[in-house]
Design a protein around this motif. Structure first.
Motif, PDB file in Angstrom:
ATOM      1  N   UNK A 105      51.975   1.328  42.431  1.00 47.05           N
ATOM      2  CA  UNK A 105      52.490   2.461  43.207  1.00 47.05           C
ATOM      3  C   UNK A 105      54.010   2.498  43.152  1.00 47.05           C
ATOM      4  N   UNK A 106      54.658   1.345  43.314  1.00 42.29           N
ATOM      5  CA  UNK A 106      56.129   1.293  43.244  1.00 42.29           C
ATOM      6  C   UNK A 106      56.627   1.714  41.869  1.00 42.29           C
ATOM      7  N   UNK A 141      58.979   4.938  40.974  1.00 38.10           N
ATOM      8  CA  UNK A 141      60.238   4.783  40.251  1.00 38.10           C
ATOM      9  C   UNK A 141      60.320   5.727  39.049  1.00 38.10           C
ATOM     10  N   UNK A 142      59.179   5.933  38.379  1.00 38.96           N
ATOM     11  CA  UNK A 142      59.128   6.837  37.232  1.00 38.96           C
ATOM     12  C   UNK A 142      59.393   8.276  37.642  1.00 38.96           C
TER      13      UNK A 142
END
Length: 72
Positions: A64-65, A69-70
């Protein structure tokens, strides 16, 4: 749901079995409209099940992080 997969190869002449690859596959339950659906929670009984579930939660949070970030 996260499923752990272990792939092994076997030499048919010698019978030697070797670990070839490992991976985690993620599956999502879908409702009739094709949207993610809730499923009953797991019943974790053993310490191994509890540990593996905790490890899966850590991998999920990392995915998820990384996705967040993408999208920034």
């Amino acid at each position: 749901m996260e499923i752990g997969v272990r792939v092994e190869s076997e030499n048919l002449l010698t019978g030697e079995v070797r670990h070839t690859a490992s991976a985690y596959l993620t599956f999502v339950a879908l409702d009739k409209a094709g949207k993610p659906a809730q499923v009953p929670p797991l019943i974790l009984e053993t310490e191994v099940e509890k540990r593996r579930n905790q490890e899966a939660q850590i991998r999920r949070e990392a995915r998820i992080r990384a996705k967040q970030s993408e999208n920034k």
